[in-house]
Design a protein around this motif. Structure first.
Motif, PDB file in Angstrom:
ATOM      1  N   ALA A 104       0.800  -0.852   0.269  1.00  0.00           N
ATOM      2  CA  ALA A 104       0.078   0.239   0.232  1.00  0.00           C
ATOM      3  C   ALA A 104       1.031   0.945   0.177  1.00  0.00           C
ATOM      4  CB  ALA A 104      -0.989   0.088   1.044  1.00  0.00           C
ATOM      5  N   GLU A 105       2.047   1.036   0.491  1.00  0.00           N
ATOM      6  CA  GLU A 105       3.024   2.254   0.556  1.00  0.00           C
ATOM      7  C   GLU A 105       3.732   2.896  -0.597  1.00  0.00           C
ATOM      8  OE1 GLU A 105       5.279   2.407   4.280  1.00  0.00           O
ATOM      9  OE2 GLU A 105       3.811   2.102   6.305  1.00  0.00           O
ATOM     10  N   ARG A 106       3.501   1.883  -1.140  1.00  0.00           N
ATOM     11  CA  ARG A 106       4.095   1.933  -2.670  1.00  0.00           C
ATOM     12  C   ARG A 106       3.161   2.275  -3.314  1.00  0.00           C
ATOM     13  NH1 ARG A 106       8.704   0.344  -4.108  1.00  0.00           N
ATOM     14  NH2 ARG A 106       8.612   0.149  -5.368  1.00  0.00           N
ATOM     15  N   ILE A 107       2.321   2.490  -3.247  1.00  0.00           N
ATOM     16  CA  ILE A 107       1.044   2.125  -4.919  1.00  0.00           C
ATOM     17  C   ILE A 107      -0.008   3.368  -4.448  1.00  0.00           C
ATOM     18  CG2 ILE A 107      -0.883   1.630  -5.959  1.00  0.00           C
ATOM     19  CD1 ILE A 107       0.544  -1.059  -5.361  1.00  0.00           C
ATOM     20  N   VAL A 108      -0.320   3.819  -3.387  1.00  0.00           N
ATOM     21  CA  VAL A 108      -1.404   4.513  -2.147  1.00  0.00           C
ATOM     22  C   VAL A 108      -0.434   5.696  -2.251  1.00  0.00           C
ATOM     23  CG1 VAL A 108      -3.578   4.782  -1.037  1.00  0.00           C
ATOM     24  CG2 VAL A 108      -2.812   2.232  -1.366  1.00  0.00           C
ATOM     25  N   PRO A 109      -0.856   6.852  -2.420  1.00  0.00           N
ATOM     26  CA  PRO A 109      -0.710   7.769  -2.391  1.00  0.00           C
ATOM     27  C   PRO A 109      -0.359   7.867  -0.761  1.00  0.00           C
ATOM     28  CG  PRO A 109      -2.501   8.627  -2.825  1.00  0.00           C
ATOM     29  CD  PRO A 109      -2.232   7.247  -3.643  1.00  0.00           C
ATOM     30  N   LEU A 110       0.251   8.379  -0.281  1.00  0.00           N
ATOM     31  CA  LEU A 110       0.419   9.390   1.401  1.00  0.00           C
ATOM     32  C   LEU A 110      -0.388  11.090   0.947  1.00  0.00           C
ATOM     33  CD1 LEU A 110       3.842   7.736   2.959  1.00  0.00           C
ATOM     34  CD2 LEU A 110       1.055   6.930   3.402  1.00  0.00           C
ATOM     35  N   GLU A 111      -0.886  10.904   2.378  1.00  0.00           N
ATOM     36  CA  GLU A 111      -1.294  12.979   2.268  1.00  0.00           C
ATOM     37  C   GLU A 111      -1.336  13.431   3.242  1.00  0.00           C
ATOM     38  OE1 GLU A 111      -5.644  14.427   0.367  1.00  0.00           O
ATOM     39  OE2 GLU A 111      -5.876  12.850   1.193  1.00  0.00           O
ATOM     40  N   ILE A 112      -0.744  14.424   2.805  1.00  0.00           N
ATOM     41  CA  ILE A 112      -0.560  15.837   4.119  1.00  0.00           C
ATOM     42  C   ILE A 112      -1.606  16.791   4.140  1.00  0.00           C
ATOM     43  CG2 ILE A 112       0.823  17.325   5.210  1.00  0.00           C
ATOM     44  CD1 ILE A 112       3.253  15.483   4.323  1.00  0.00           C
ATOM     45  N   VAL A 113      -2.299  16.781   5.224  1.00  0.00           N
ATOM     46  CA  VAL A 113      -3.486  17.879   4.898  1.00  0.00           C
ATOM     47  C   VAL A 113      -3.257  18.628   5.804  1.00  0.00           C
ATOM     48  CG1 VAL A 113      -5.531  18.140   5.141  1.00  0.00           C
ATOM     49  CG2 VAL A 113      -5.029  16.119   4.263  1.00  0.00           C
ATOM     50  N   SER A 114      -3.011  20.055   5.613  1.00  0.00           N
ATOM     51  CA  SER A 114      -2.358  21.050   6.255  1.00  0.00           C
ATOM     52  C   SER A 114      -3.865  21.560   6.969  1.00  0.00           C
ATOM     53  CB  SER A 114      -1.474  22.283   5.723  1.00  0.00           C
ATOM     54  OG  SER A 114      -2.539  23.248   4.746  1.00  0.00           O
ATOM     55  N   PRO A 115      -3.565  22.649   8.234  1.00  0.00           N
ATOM     56  CA  PRO A 115      -5.210  23.205   8.721  1.00  0.00           C
ATOM     57  C   PRO A 115      -4.854  24.025   8.330  1.00  0.00           C
ATOM     58  CG  PRO A 115      -2.798  23.566  10.221  1.00  0.00           C
ATOM     59  CD  PRO A 115      -2.737  22.390   8.405  1.00  0.00           C
ATOM     60  N   PRO A 116      -6.225  25.564   7.899  1.00  0.00           N
ATOM     61  CA  PRO A 116      -6.619  26.299   6.945  1.00  0.00           C
ATOM     62  C   PRO A 116      -5.392  27.427   7.597  1.00  0.00           C
ATOM     63  CG  PRO A 116      -8.549  25.615   8.099  1.00  0.00           C
ATOM     64  CD  PRO A 116      -7.689  24.892   8.466  1.00  0.00           C
ATOM     65  N   MET A 117      -4.489  27.730   6.969  1.00  0.00           N
ATOM     66  CA  MET A 117      -3.196  28.296   7.005  1.00  0.00           C
ATOM     67  C   MET A 117      -3.156  30.103   6.305  1.00  0.00           C
ATOM     68  SD  MET A 117      -0.380  25.731   6.188  1.00  0.00           S
ATOM     69  CE  MET A 117       0.670  27.132   6.889  1.00  0.00           C
ATOM     70  N   PRO A 118      -2.942  31.021   7.135  1.00  0.00           N
ATOM     71  CA  PRO A 118      -2.662  32.375   6.265  1.00  0.00           C
ATOM     72  C   PRO A 118      -2.105  32.694   5.119  1.00  0.00           C
ATOM     73  CG  PRO A 118      -2.071  32.825   8.663  1.00  0.00           C
ATOM     74  CD  PRO A 118      -2.599  31.491   8.777  1.00  0.00           C
ATOM     75  N   PHE A 119      -2.842  33.099   4.271  1.00  0.00           N
ATOM     76  CA  PHE A 119      -1.563  32.914   2.675  1.00  0.00           C
ATOM     77  C   PHE A 119      -0.292  33.493   3.408  1.00  0.00           C
ATOM     78  CE2 PHE A 119      -5.792  34.893  -0.372  1.00  0.00           C
ATOM     79  CZ  PHE A 119      -6.293  33.297   0.090  1.00  0.00           C
ATOM     80  N   SER A 120      -0.578  34.398   4.102  1.00  0.00           N
ATOM     81  CA  SER A 120       1.233  35.055   4.385  1.00  0.00           C
ATOM     82  C   SER A 120       1.655  34.192   4.901  1.00  0.00           C
ATOM     83  CB  SER A 120       0.931  36.291   5.330  1.00  0.00           C
ATOM     84  OG  SER A 120       0.735  36.185   6.057  1.00  0.00           O
ATOM     85  N   GLY A 121       1.385  32.921   5.333  1.00  0.00           N
ATOM     86  CA  GLY A 121       2.221  31.708   5.791  1.00  0.00           C
ATOM     87  C   GLY A 121       2.259  31.178   5.050  1.00  0.00           C
TER      88      GLY A 121
END
Length: 333
Positions: A104-121
């Motif tokens: 799975a770790e080779r075929i299925v993507p790992l995903e990083i989901v950020s919190p809502p961040m200020p545009f300036s950051g």
């Protein structure tokens, strides 16, 4: 070669209540083990990770709460130690899960989901992406079955129908330009995730007299695009605006209500040293700027309508080329 540049800020930086606008970022990748990715992101963002469930970790950081997960519900929910299974299967469960996880770790993507961040950051996301590349993260080009994306969820300045229509128009007009800029990998081109809006809807949208109220705006879109699989997905926004109306056309538990657009077009080419998060973001800022400059939007909208007519000139010149030249002449790029 496109050089990395700082993440630009649009002219409209605040919401109607005076707060800085925010954006959520979703990054799909491979090349790193799940635990390796969690530990690396925790180190880079000075956060503390907690395993919430199988293949789902929450990471509390000074920027807010990030989620890191394997993007496959069946594998996340798989439990070969479930007492309801026959004993013979449970006895081999541990070995089987190791094999399944490795695949799975080779075929299925790992995903990083950020919190809502200020545009300036957002330059902090640029730094994170660069560090992940150095650590061996892989993107869409690595294999034909990788169709990894980088998705943006920008908060809107306000939710008035007139404002929303301007953003829709700017995106529809710039779709071909954006697609060319992102140089989508072949694995993404073969998916249905990033389809443009229907031609019927686009023709309605770009008319000079198109000025619907909220209900009509939603109905017009949903009658032609009742799906999440669009390059700019409006369903999370519609769930926020009027969930009962949305449910008349689409019922999907994956739709999350939020006052944002859901920009799904870019691929994640993270292992390419010429690919940068800032380039993707700065191209989105062009959409922002066009949406909020009425005279330019009207001018390019008229050119776009003309480009859709059948004549010799349009047969010999692409809209992508025309729009790119116009943006350059006006100083947008």
């Amino acid at each position: 070669m496109r050089q990395a540049t700082p993440c630009k800020l649009p002219d409209i930086l605040n919401t109607a209540d005076g707060k800085e606008r925010r954006v959520g970022v979703e990054i799909e990748l491979s090349g790193l083990g799940y635990e390796q990715l969690v530990n690396l992101v925790a180190e880079l963002l000075e956060g503390e990770a907690a395993l919430e469930s199988r293949y789902v970790s929450k990471l509390e950081t000074p920027l807010g709460c990030f989620v890191i997960e394997l993007d496959s519900d069946p594998i996340k929910d798989l439990d070969l130690a479930d007492e309801r299974l026959p004993l013979s299967i449970r006895e081999f469960g541990g070995q089987a899960m190791e094999v399944i996880d490795a695949a799975a770790e080779r075929i299925v993507p790992l995903e990083i989901v950020s919190p809502p961040m200020p545009f300036s950051g957002l330059n902090q996301i640029e730094t994170l992406v660069d560090k992940l590349r150095e650590a061996g993260a892989l993107g869409s080009r690595e294999a034909i079955y990788f169709a990894f994306g980088l998705q943006l969820n920008p908060e809107l300045p306000d939710l008035k129908p007139a404002t929303l229509v301007r953003y829709y128009q700017a995106f529809a007009i710039l779709y071909e330009w954006l697609k060319a800029r992102h140089q989508l990998d072949i694995s993404r081109k073969f998916t249905t995730y990033i389809e443009p809006w229907s031609s019927r809807y686009t023709d309605l949208l770009i008319a000079d007299d198109y000025a619907p109220d909220q209900q009509q705006m939603m109905v017009d879109y949903l009658e032609s695009n009742p799906t999440r699989n669009r390059a700019l997905d409006l369903l999370p926004l519609f769930a926020h605006l009027d969930k009962p109306l949305l449910d008349q056309y689409v019922e999907d538990p994956r739709i999350k209500s939020r006052p944002t657009l859901h920009y799904r077009l870019p691929d994640c080419d993270i292992d390419n040293p010429e690919w940068h998060f800032s380039n993707v973001w700065n191209d989105w800022v062009v959409v922002e700027q066009l949406a909020n400059h009425a005279e330019d939007l009207a001018e390019l909208r008229a050119l776009f309508r003309d480009s859709r007519k059948i004549n010799l000139r349009n047969l010999t010149r692409s809209w992508q080329e025309t729009s790119a030249n116009w943006l350059k002449s006006k100083g947008y790029v």
